[in-house]
Design a protein around this motif. Structure first.
Motif, PDB file in Angstrom:
ATOM      1  N   GLY A 188      -8.858   8.849  25.592  1.00  0.00           N
ATOM      2  CA  GLY A 188      -9.548   7.866  26.407  1.00  0.00           C
ATOM      3  C   GLY A 188      -9.275   7.969  27.887  1.00  0.00           C
ATOM      4  N   LEU A 189      -8.712   9.083  28.338  1.00  0.00           N
ATOM      5  CA  LEU A 189      -8.379   9.249  29.749  1.00  0.00           C
ATOM      6  C   LEU A 189      -9.500   9.939  30.511  1.00  0.00           C
ATOM      7  CD1 LEU A 189      -4.683  10.437  29.375  1.00  0.00           C
ATOM      8  CD2 LEU A 189      -5.497   8.131  29.861  1.00  0.00           C
ATOM      9  N   VAL A 190      -9.659   9.574  31.758  1.00  0.00           N
ATOM     10  CA  VAL A 190     -10.588  10.253  32.663  1.00  0.00           C
ATOM     11  C   VAL A 190      -9.859  11.450  33.252  1.00  0.00           C
ATOM     12  CG1 VAL A 190     -11.959  10.067  34.770  1.00  0.00           C
ATOM     13  CG2 VAL A 190     -11.813   8.124  33.188  1.00  0.00           C
ATOM     14  N   VAL A 191     -10.433  12.626  33.103  1.00  0.00           N
ATOM     15  CA  VAL A 191      -9.782  13.865  33.525  1.00  0.00           C
ATOM     16  C   VAL A 191     -10.464  14.418  34.764  1.00  0.00           C
ATOM     17  CG1 VAL A 191      -9.163  16.214  32.867  1.00  0.00           C
ATOM     18  CG2 VAL A 191      -9.125  14.389  31.145  1.00  0.00           C
ATOM     19  N   ASP A 192      -9.677  14.681  35.789  1.00  0.00           N
ATOM     20  CA  ASP A 192     -10.166  15.313  37.023  1.00  0.00           C
ATOM     21  C   ASP A 192      -9.696  16.764  37.020  1.00  0.00           C
ATOM     22  OD1 ASP A 192     -11.024  15.978  39.546  1.00  0.00           O
ATOM     23  OD2 ASP A 192      -9.479  14.832  40.597  1.00  0.00           O
ATOM     24  N   ALA A 193     -10.607  17.691  36.817  1.00  0.00           N
ATOM     25  CA  ALA A 193     -10.262  19.113  36.743  1.00  0.00           C
ATOM     26  C   ALA A 193     -10.460  19.772  38.104  1.00  0.00           C
ATOM     27  CB  ALA A 193     -11.119  19.808  35.697  1.00  0.00           C
ATOM     28  N   SER A 194      -9.527  20.628  38.475  1.00  0.00           N
ATOM     29  CA  SER A 194      -9.629  21.337  39.745  1.00  0.00           C
ATOM     30  C   SER A 194      -8.843  22.627  39.663  1.00  0.00           C
ATOM     31  CB  SER A 194      -9.106  20.469  40.902  1.00  0.00           C
ATOM     32  OG  SER A 194      -7.746  20.171  40.722  1.00  0.00           O
ATOM     33  N   LEU A 195      -8.888  23.399  40.736  1.00  0.00           N
ATOM     34  CA  LEU A 195      -8.160  24.665  40.840  1.00  0.00           C
ATOM     35  C   LEU A 195      -7.275  24.583  42.073  1.00  0.00           C
ATOM     36  CD1 LEU A 195      -8.358  27.313  39.099  1.00  0.00           C
ATOM     37  CD2 LEU A 195      -9.731  28.265  40.963  1.00  0.00           C
ATOM     38  N   ILE A 196      -5.965  24.701  41.895  1.00  0.00           N
ATOM     39  CA  ILE A 196      -5.006  24.629  43.002  1.00  0.00           C
ATOM     40  C   ILE A 196      -4.206  25.927  43.027  1.00  0.00           C
ATOM     41  CG2 ILE A 196      -3.065  23.387  44.012  1.00  0.00           C
ATOM     42  CD1 ILE A 196      -5.580  21.730  43.987  1.00  0.00           C
ATOM     43  N   PHE A 197      -4.275  26.643  44.141  1.00  0.00           N
ATOM     44  CA  PHE A 197      -3.598  27.931  44.275  1.00  0.00           C
ATOM     45  C   PHE A 197      -3.909  28.836  43.081  1.00  0.00           C
ATOM     46  CE2 PHE A 197      -0.770  25.301  47.035  1.00  0.00           C
ATOM     47  CZ  PHE A 197      -0.997  25.992  48.220  1.00  0.00           C
ATOM     48  N   GLY A 198      -5.168  28.830  42.671  1.00  0.00           N
ATOM     49  CA  GLY A 198      -5.630  29.726  41.620  1.00  0.00           C
ATOM     50  C   GLY A 198      -5.323  29.295  40.206  1.00  0.00           C
ATOM     51  N   GLU A 199      -4.666  28.142  40.025  1.00  0.00           N
ATOM     52  CA  GLU A 199      -4.314  27.672  38.692  1.00  0.00           C
ATOM     53  C   GLU A 199      -5.123  26.423  38.346  1.00  0.00           C
ATOM     54  OE1 GLU A 199       0.346  28.902  38.095  1.00  0.00           O
ATOM     55  OE2 GLU A 199      -0.076  27.171  39.371  1.00  0.00           O
ATOM     56  N   PRO A 200      -5.682  26.365  37.140  1.00  0.00           N
ATOM     57  CA  PRO A 200      -6.438  25.174  36.748  1.00  0.00           C
ATOM     58  C   PRO A 200      -5.502  24.004  36.465  1.00  0.00           C
ATOM     59  CG  PRO A 200      -6.273  26.692  34.902  1.00  0.00           C
ATOM     60  CD  PRO A 200      -5.660  27.392  36.078  1.00  0.00           C
ATOM     61  N   GLN A 201      -5.918  22.835  36.909  1.00  0.00           N
ATOM     62  CA  GLN A 201      -5.117  21.661  36.613  1.00  0.00           C
ATOM     63  C   GLN A 201      -5.997  20.497  36.213  1.00  0.00           C
ATOM     64  OE1 GLN A 201      -2.693  20.495  39.997  1.00  0.00           O
ATOM     65  NE2 GLN A 201      -4.301  19.176  40.784  1.00  0.00           N
ATOM     66  N   LEU A 202      -5.458  19.672  35.333  1.00  0.00           N
ATOM     67  CA  LEU A 202      -6.135  18.484  34.823  1.00  0.00           C
ATOM     68  C   LEU A 202      -5.313  17.275  35.257  1.00  0.00           C
ATOM     69  CD1 LEU A 202      -6.568  19.800  31.169  1.00  0.00           C
ATOM     70  CD2 LEU A 202      -8.230  20.014  33.039  1.00  0.00           C
ATOM     71  N   VAL A 203      -5.913  16.389  36.034  1.00  0.00           N
ATOM     72  CA  VAL A 203      -5.190  15.232  36.539  1.00  0.00           C
ATOM     73  C   VAL A 203      -5.683  13.980  35.827  1.00  0.00           C
ATOM     74  CG1 VAL A 203      -4.666  13.820  38.563  1.00  0.00           C
ATOM     75  CG2 VAL A 203      -4.807  16.299  38.787  1.00  0.00           C
ATOM     76  N   VAL A 204      -4.728  13.190  35.326  1.00  0.00           N
ATOM     77  CA  VAL A 204      -5.022  11.909  34.694  1.00  0.00           C
ATOM     78  C   VAL A 204      -4.088  10.865  35.286  1.00  0.00           C
ATOM     79  CG1 VAL A 204      -5.798  12.977  32.550  1.00  0.00           C
ATOM     80  CG2 VAL A 204      -3.395  12.325  32.789  1.00  0.00           C
ATOM     81  N   THR A 205      -4.347   9.607  34.976  1.00  0.00           N
ATOM     82  CA  THR A 205      -3.414   8.552  35.331  1.00  0.00           C
ATOM     83  C   THR A 205      -2.768   8.027  34.057  1.00  0.00           C
ATOM     84  OG1 THR A 205      -5.166   6.888  35.309  1.00  0.00           O
ATOM     85  CG2 THR A 205      -4.627   7.887  37.422  1.00  0.00           C
ATOM     86  N   ASP A 206      -1.473   7.783  34.134  1.00  0.00           N
ATOM     87  CA  ASP A 206      -0.742   7.281  32.967  1.00  0.00           C
ATOM     88  C   ASP A 206      -0.950   5.774  32.855  1.00  0.00           C
ATOM     89  OD1 ASP A 206       0.987   6.001  34.744  1.00  0.00           O
ATOM     90  OD2 ASP A 206       2.792   6.800  33.821  1.00  0.00           O
ATOM     91  N   PRO A 207      -0.365   5.100  31.856  1.00  0.00           N
ATOM     92  CA  PRO A 207      -0.607   3.664  31.682  1.00  0.00           C
ATOM     93  C   PRO A 207      -0.197   2.800  32.869  1.00  0.00           C
ATOM     94  CG  PRO A 207       0.293   4.590  29.669  1.00  0.00           C
ATOM     95  CD  PRO A 207       0.389   5.663  30.708  1.00  0.00           C
ATOM     96  N   SER A 208       0.659   3.318  33.747  1.00  0.00           N
ATOM     97  CA  SER A 208       1.086   2.559  34.919  1.00  0.00           C
ATOM     98  C   SER A 208       0.318   2.931  36.183  1.00  0.00           C
ATOM     99  CB  SER A 208       2.589   2.766  35.159  1.00  0.00           C
ATOM    100  OG  SER A 208       3.343   2.323  34.056  1.00  0.00           O
ATOM    101  N   GLY A 209      -0.577   3.919  36.091  1.00  0.00           N
ATOM    102  CA  GLY A 209      -1.356   4.340  37.250  1.00  0.00           C
ATOM    103  C   GLY A 209      -0.812   5.534  37.988  1.00  0.00           C
ATOM    104  N   LEU A 210       0.208   6.187  37.449  1.00  0.00           N
ATOM    105  CA  LEU A 210       0.763   7.387  38.069  1.00  0.00           C
ATOM    106  C   LEU A 210      -0.152   8.580  37.857  1.00  0.00           C
ATOM    107  CD1 LEU A 210       4.277   6.609  36.775  1.00  0.00           C
ATOM    108  CD2 LEU A 210       3.897   7.168  39.185  1.00  0.00           C
ATOM    109  N   ARG A 211      -0.222   9.451  38.865  1.00  0.00           N
ATOM    110  CA  ARG A 211      -1.023  10.671  38.764  1.00  0.00           C
ATOM    111  C   ARG A 211      -0.194  11.776  38.112  1.00  0.00           C
ATOM    112  NH1 ARG A 211      -5.343  12.025  41.917  1.00  0.00           N
ATOM    113  NH2 ARG A 211      -4.335  13.995  42.448  1.00  0.00           N
ATOM    114  N   ILE A 212      -0.665  12.225  36.941  1.00  0.00           N
ATOM    115  CA  ILE A 212       0.002  13.267  36.174  1.00  0.00           C
ATOM    116  C   ILE A 212      -0.943  14.455  36.051  1.00  0.00           C
ATOM    117  CG2 ILE A 212       1.034  13.874  33.956  1.00  0.00           C
ATOM    118  CD1 ILE A 212       2.621  11.755  35.468  1.00  0.00           C
ATOM    119  N   ALA A 213      -0.455  15.652  36.364  1.00  0.00           N
ATOM    120  CA  ALA A 213      -1.274  16.860  36.279  1.00  0.00           C
ATOM    121  C   ALA A 213      -0.736  17.781  35.187  1.00  0.00           C
ATOM    122  CB  ALA A 213      -1.288  17.595  37.618  1.00  0.00           C
TER     123      ALA A 213
END
Length: 312
Positions: free
Chosen positions: A104-129
C-alpha cells in the motif's frame, strides 16, 4: 587529515508508535531486530536496533518510538538527514517495487548516480530508499525475505544543507572523507573506503524548510571508527578546531561522540566494539528487553512504562 573511519555505522530516527515501526522494519523490509532496549536518556521509550544477523555496523537502522511522550511531529529539511537508503541486489528491484506497492505504499522511482532507487515513506513519514546495487557482498538476514531480495545493509544517507561548501570541506578536512562526483545539487562523499555502506550524499537545498526534530525525522547519522583510541584522537582534533563535541558516551554496544557539521546535521562517531552479543546470545538477539547494568534496578518500572508490542 586521515582518520580511521570505516564507513557508516547506523542511522537513528525518532518515530511514532512502536508496533507499526516493528512491522515495517521487520515484516516488510526484512531486517532483523537485533536489540530491544531503551533510550538511555528516557527509559520509558524503546530503542530498537535493526540490521543483519549480528547487527554489524553499516547495516543498522535504529529508532526511538516516542508516541505518548509529548513529542511533536518534526519537519524534514535543511540541517538533517532527509533520506536513508538500503542496499539490495540490482536484480531484485522489480520485486521490491511490487512488494512495496502490495503493502500500500506510494513508490517514487528514480536513478541516482546510475543506480535505481525506490523511495517510500515509513509509518512515521520518514523517507526510506531501496537501492539496487551490483557490488554489495554483505550477507543479508533471510528469515523474512529470501537471499535474492534481502537487504544487505545501509547504502547511503542524504544530508540536506543550505550551503554544501562548508559541509564538504568539513567532511574532507576534519573527518578524512573523500569528496567525489556531483549530480545536480548532490555530491557523493566516501567515508573511509567508500562504496556501498560507506558513503554520504550531500544535497544542497537553497529553499524549503529548515529541519525541526520530532516524530518522523532522523535524529543523527553515525559513522564507524576503528577503535576507542582513534575516537579519542578525533575528539581531540574536533576540540582543537573549536567544534562542540560531547564526551565519550557508553552506549553499551559501542562508544560514541556527537557533534554537528557546519550545515547543522548531527553526526555521531561510534566504535565497532563491543557489539550486540555482549549481553545475549547471537541466536536470540532482539527477543527480550535488554537493559544496561545501571538500569536493571529499575526494570519493573521501565517495563510498566513501555507500550505493549508483539514481535513480528
Amino acid at each position: 587529515m586521515t582518520t580511521l573511519l570505516r564507513g557508516l555505522h547506523h542511522v537513528t530516527a525518532t518515530v511514532d508508535a512502536a508496533q507499526p515501526d516493528l512491522d515495517f522494519c521487520v515484516a516488510l523490509l526484512g531486517l532483523r531486530l537485533v536489540k530491544q532496549t531503551v533510550n538511555f536518556d528516557n527509559r520509558h521509550v524503546y530503542h530498537f536496533y535493526y540490521g543483519d544477523e549480528r547487527g554489524t555496523p553499516g547495516t543498522l537502522w535504529t529508532t526511538f518510538p516516542y508516541r505518548g511522550h509529548g513529542v511533536r511531529v518534526g519537519t524534514i529539511g535543511a540541517g538533517q538527514v532527509v533520506t536513508t537508503a538500503f542496499s539490495v541486489p540490482l536484480t531484485s528491484i522489480a520485486s521490491w517495487e511490487a512488494r512495496l506497492v502490495d503493502a500500500g505504499l506510494v513508490v517514487d522511482a528514480s536513478l541516482i548516480f546510475g543506480e535505481p532507487q525506490l523511495v517510500v515513506t515509513d509509518p512515521s513519514g520518514l523517507r526510506i530508499a531501496i537501492v539496487g546495487t551490483t557490488n554489495d557482498e554483505r550477507a543479508p538476514w533471510t528469515q523474512v525475505v529470501g537471499e535474492g531480495l534481502g537487504v544487505r545493509g545501509l547504502h547511503s544517507v542524504t544530508l540536506a544543507v543550505r550551503d554544501a561548501g562548508p559541509t564538504l570541506a568539513f567532511l574532507h578536512e576534519v573527518l578524512g572523507c573523500t569528496v567525489g562526483a556531483a549530480e545536480r545539487q548532490r555530491t557523493r562523499v566516501a567515508v573511509g573506503p567508500g562504496g556501498t555502506g560507506a558513503q554520504l550524499d550531500v544535497l544542497q537545498v537553497t529553499d524549503g524548510p529548515r529541519a525541526i526534530n520530532g516524530l518522523g525525522t532522523v535524529h543523527h547519522v553515525a559513522l564507524a571508527i576503528a577503535s576507542e583510541d582513534a575516537q579519542l584522537a578525533l575528539r581531540e582534533t574536533l576540540v582543537h578546531r573549536g567544534v562542540e563535541v560531547t564526551p565519550v558516551k557508553d552506549r553499551q554496544y559501542f562508544r560514541s561522540i556527537y557533534f554537528r557539521e557546519p550545515g547543522g546535521v548531527l553526526i555521531e562517531v561510534a566504535t565497532l566494539a563491543p557489539g550486540f552479543d555482549v549481553d545475549e546470545p547471537l541466536s536470540s538477539l532482539g527477543r527480550a528487553l535488554k537493559l544496561p547494568a545501571w538500569q536493571e534496578p529499575h526494570r519493573a518500572d521501565i517495563e510498566a512504562g513501555l507500550p505493549h508490542i508483539v514481535l513480528p
